[in-house]
Design a protein around this motif. Structure first.
Motif, PDB file in Angstrom:
ATOM      1  N   GLY A  33       0.816  -1.211   0.000  1.00 20.97           N
ATOM      2  CA  GLY A  33       0.000   0.000   0.000  1.00 20.97           C
ATOM      3  C   GLY A  33       0.849   1.260   0.000  1.00 20.97           C
ATOM      4  O   GLY A  33       0.547   2.242  -0.696  1.00 20.97           O
ATOM      5  N   THR A  34       1.943   1.229   0.764  1.00 26.28           N
ATOM      6  CA  THR A  34       2.866   2.366   0.801  1.00 26.28           C
ATOM      7  C   THR A  34       3.586   2.519  -0.534  1.00 26.28           C
ATOM      8  O   THR A  34       3.806   3.637  -1.014  1.00 26.28           O
ATOM      9  CB  THR A  34       3.882   2.177   1.937  1.00 26.28           C
ATOM     10  OG1 THR A  34       3.188   2.080   3.188  1.00 26.28           O
ATOM     11  CG2 THR A  34       4.869   3.330   1.994  1.00 26.28           C
ATOM     12  N   VAL A  36       2.468   1.687  -3.508  1.00 26.39           N
ATOM     13  CA  VAL A  36       1.531   2.260  -4.479  1.00 26.39           C
ATOM     14  C   VAL A  36       1.398   3.764  -4.242  1.00 26.39           C
ATOM     15  O   VAL A  36       1.350   4.558  -5.198  1.00 26.39           O
ATOM     16  CB  VAL A  36       0.153   1.571  -4.388  1.00 26.39           C
ATOM     17  CG1 VAL A  36      -0.854   2.250  -5.313  1.00 26.39           C
ATOM     18  CG2 VAL A  36       0.263   0.092  -4.740  1.00 26.39           C
ATOM     19  N   ALA A  37       1.350   4.160  -2.963  1.00 27.16           N
ATOM     20  CA  ALA A  37       1.279   5.589  -2.642  1.00 27.16           C
ATOM     21  C   ALA A  37       2.508   6.325  -3.166  1.00 27.16           C
ATOM     22  O   ALA A  37       2.399   7.430  -3.728  1.00 27.16           O
ATOM     23  CB  ALA A  37       1.145   5.774  -1.134  1.00 27.16           C
ATOM     24  N   SER A 162      -5.937  -0.116   2.102  1.00 28.41           N
ATOM     25  CA  SER A 162      -6.482   1.248   2.072  1.00 28.41           C
ATOM     26  C   SER A 162      -5.928   2.060   3.231  1.00 28.41           C
ATOM     27  O   SER A 162      -5.603   3.246   3.081  1.00 28.41           O
ATOM     28  CB  SER A 162      -8.009   1.207   2.141  1.00 28.41           C
ATOM     29  OG  SER A 162      -8.552   0.670   0.951  1.00 28.41           O
ATOM     30  N   TYR A 165      -2.242   2.962   2.363  1.00 25.81           N
ATOM     31  CA  TYR A 165      -2.189   4.018   1.353  1.00 25.81           C
ATOM     32  C   TYR A 165      -2.609   5.363   1.955  1.00 25.81           C
ATOM     33  O   TYR A 165      -1.946   6.385   1.749  1.00 25.81           O
ATOM     34  CB  TYR A 165      -3.101   3.658   0.183  1.00 25.81           C
ATOM     35  CG  TYR A 165      -3.041   4.653  -0.957  1.00 25.81           C
ATOM     36  CD1 TYR A 165      -2.163   4.454  -2.015  1.00 25.81           C
ATOM     37  CD2 TYR A 165      -3.855   5.787  -0.976  1.00 25.81           C
ATOM     38  CE1 TYR A 165      -2.094   5.363  -3.068  1.00 25.81           C
ATOM     39  CE2 TYR A 165      -3.796   6.695  -2.009  1.00 25.81           C
ATOM     40  CZ  TYR A 165      -2.913   6.485  -3.056  1.00 25.81           C
ATOM     41  OH  TYR A 165      -2.847   7.399  -4.083  1.00 25.81           O
ATOM     42  N   TYR A 166      -3.685   5.342   2.724  1.00 27.77           N
ATOM     43  CA  TYR A 166      -4.198   6.578   3.307  1.00 27.77           C
ATOM     44  C   TYR A 166      -3.204   7.175   4.298  1.00 27.77           C
ATOM     45  O   TYR A 166      -3.108   8.405   4.425  1.00 27.77           O
ATOM     46  CB  TYR A 166      -5.535   6.309   3.999  1.00 27.77           C
ATOM     47  CG  TYR A 166      -6.323   7.562   4.322  1.00 27.77           C
ATOM     48  CD1 TYR A 166      -7.299   8.035   3.449  1.00 27.77           C
ATOM     49  CD2 TYR A 166      -6.097   8.277   5.485  1.00 27.77           C
ATOM     50  CE1 TYR A 166      -8.019   9.181   3.724  1.00 27.77           C
ATOM     51  CE2 TYR A 166      -6.808   9.429   5.789  1.00 27.77           C
ATOM     52  CZ  TYR A 166      -7.761   9.882   4.899  1.00 27.77           C
ATOM     53  OH  TYR A 166      -8.470  11.030   5.185  1.00 27.77           O
ATOM     54  N   GLN A 168      -0.150   7.440   4.037  1.00 26.44           N
ATOM     55  CA  GLN A 168       0.872   8.200   3.323  1.00 26.44           C
ATOM     56  C   GLN A 168       0.298   9.401   2.574  1.00 26.44           C
ATOM     57  O   GLN A 168       0.991  10.402   2.380  1.00 26.44           O
ATOM     58  CB  GLN A 168       1.590   7.284   2.319  1.00 26.44           C
ATOM     59  CG  GLN A 168       2.438   6.196   2.951  1.00 26.44           C
ATOM     60  CD  GLN A 168       3.686   6.739   3.624  1.00 26.44           C
ATOM     61  OE1 GLN A 168       4.281   7.722   3.170  1.00 26.44           O
ATOM     62  NE2 GLN A 168       4.083   6.104   4.721  1.00 26.44           N
ATOM     63  N   THR A 169      -0.955   9.299   2.154  1.00 22.18           N
ATOM     64  CA  THR A 169      -1.499  10.324   1.250  1.00 22.18           C
ATOM     65  C   THR A 169      -2.702  11.071   1.794  1.00 22.18           C
ATOM     66  O   THR A 169      -3.029  12.154   1.307  1.00 22.18           O
ATOM     67  CB  THR A 169      -1.925   9.671  -0.081  1.00 22.18           C
ATOM     68  OG1 THR A 169      -3.010   8.765   0.185  1.00 22.18           O
ATOM     69  CG2 THR A 169      -0.769   8.899  -0.714  1.00 22.18           C
ATOM     70  N   SER A 173      -7.387   5.718  -3.486  1.00 20.38           N
ATOM     71  CA  SER A 173      -6.840   5.387  -4.802  1.00 20.38           C
ATOM     72  C   SER A 173      -7.531   4.156  -5.372  1.00 20.38           C
ATOM     73  O   SER A 173      -7.582   3.104  -4.724  1.00 20.38           O
ATOM     74  CB  SER A 173      -5.333   5.115  -4.687  1.00 20.38           C
ATOM     75  OG  SER A 173      -4.831   4.473  -5.835  1.00 20.38           O
ATOM     76  N   ASN A 176      -4.841   1.450  -5.943  1.00 22.80           N
ATOM     77  CA  ASN A 176      -4.531   0.702  -4.725  1.00 22.80           C
ATOM     78  C   ASN A 176      -5.563  -0.395  -4.472  1.00 22.80           C
ATOM     79  O   ASN A 176      -5.229  -1.486  -4.003  1.00 22.80           O
ATOM     80  CB  ASN A 176      -4.482   1.660  -3.535  1.00 22.80           C
ATOM     81  CG  ASN A 176      -4.033   0.981  -2.259  1.00 22.80           C
ATOM     82  OD1 ASN A 176      -2.925   0.479  -2.152  1.00 22.80           O
ATOM     83  ND2 ASN A 176      -4.917   0.950  -1.268  1.00 22.80           N
ATOM     84  N   SER A 180      -4.854  -4.349  -4.175  1.00 16.83           N
ATOM     85  CA  SER A 180      -5.239  -5.043  -2.943  1.00 16.83           C
ATOM     86  C   SER A 180      -5.926  -6.374  -3.223  1.00 16.83           C
ATOM     87  O   SER A 180      -5.917  -7.271  -2.376  1.00 16.83           O
ATOM     88  CB  SER A 180      -6.154  -4.156  -2.092  1.00 16.83           C
ATOM     89  OG  SER A 180      -7.458  -4.052  -2.652  1.00 16.83           O
TER      90      SER A 180
END
Length: 298
Positions: A33-34, A36-37, A162, A165-166, A168-169, A173, A176, A180
């Motif tokens: 996830g990180t 992809v971010a 999720s 990813y969240y 970091q951003t 997405s 993402n 997943s």
């Protein structure tokens, strides 16, 4: 000589109970996830990533420890020498160690939320924890109804990634979410493989795992499908331009997939030989997903 043999035997039991390789299951969703971010934003906060990884490991430790406690209450682990409850003879100790791990893990997540002044990640992680509890915890015990794989897919796939990813951003997405699916399927394969060697114990305890329901022979035929979906989806999404070409590095997990398919296909009805198949599945999960994330970073 006898003393040393006993000590080695006990050490193996403790290693089997702690299951160090299984903790890659906690690391992979956060890592991918990180990654992809980073692919989408070119920004990576190492502090948040490190804290999140640590929290994920602690939360998985809670799940593993509490599952041992819950299984001891149903009698399904009475023949499981490497159950932590059986090894220590102290269910209460394992229960409180589990709660300590959960508390520390959630504390890390709370720290991230406090730094970002955003509580979204806490909600996502609590959802993962609830899914994990429903697997073996009373009154749900959904794993006994054969629903554990569904819970596993969402906890370690869409919901867990999720959250990563969240973190970091602080945004969402669609890419993402597609990634997943691959990670969730690879993680679910590990749980699916863990049932092959314990059909008799599951039946005795009333646990209707997928392997109990369909039989080991049919279950073995599904392993190539699981592996094919994980690798095939990546290839298709590279072909249509959704994934970068570097994510084809995940095919480095193909030898482990072949080994897993052959091993389970040959020994699916021999508990003494098939019991290690979940660790072959862990090997496939680790290398394919690790390099999937590397592909996004590159």
């Amino acid at each position: 000589m006898t003393t040393r043999t006993i000590e080695r035997s006990n050490a193996k039991l403790w290693l089997a109970a702690i299951k160090p390789p299984m903790y890659s299951v906690a690391i992979v969703p956060i890592w991918v996830g990180t990654a992809v971010a980073f692919y989408e934003t070119s920004v990576l906060d190492w502090v948040i990533f490190s804290v999140f990884i640590s929290s994920a490991i602690l939360i998985l430790a809670w799940e593993n420890l509490s599952n041992d406690v819950f299984d001891s209450e149903t009698g399904i682990d009475k023949n499981k020498a490497h159950s932590l409850v059986n090894l220590t003879g102290n269910k209460s100790l394992i229960f409180w160690l589990a709660n300590l791990c959960l508390t520390l893990g959630i504390a890390g997540v709370l720290a991230i939320c406090w730094w970002q002044r955003d509580w979204t990640i806490l909600g996502l992680i609590l959802t993962c924890c609830f899914l994990g509890y429903c697997y073996q915890g009373p009154p749900f015990r959904l794993g006994y109804q054969g629903l554990g794989e569904f819970l596993c897919f969402f906890a370690f796939g869409p919901v867990g990634m999720s959250a990563a990813y969240y973190s970091q951003t602080q945004t969402w997405s669609s890419l993402n979410l597609w990634v997943s699916v691959v990670v969730g399927m690879a993680t679910t394969l590990i749980l699916f493989c863990s049932h092959f060697h314990q059909v008799d114990d599951d039946l005795a305890a009333g646990k209707r795992s997928p392997i109990v329901r369909m039989g080991t022979a049919t279950g073995a035929k599904l392993i190539p499908i699981f592996c094919g979906i994980c690798l095939g989806l990546t290839a298709v999404w590279v072909a249509v331009g959704l994934f970068p070409a570097w994510t084809l590095l995940s095919f480095a997990g193909l030898p482990a997939a072949v080994e897993l398919c052959r091993h389970v296909g040959t020994y699916h009805d021999r508990p003494d030989r098939v019991s290690n198949c979940k660790f072959i599945a862990v090997n496939f999960h680790f290398w394919s997903c690790l390099l999937l994330g590397v592909g996004f970073v590159l």
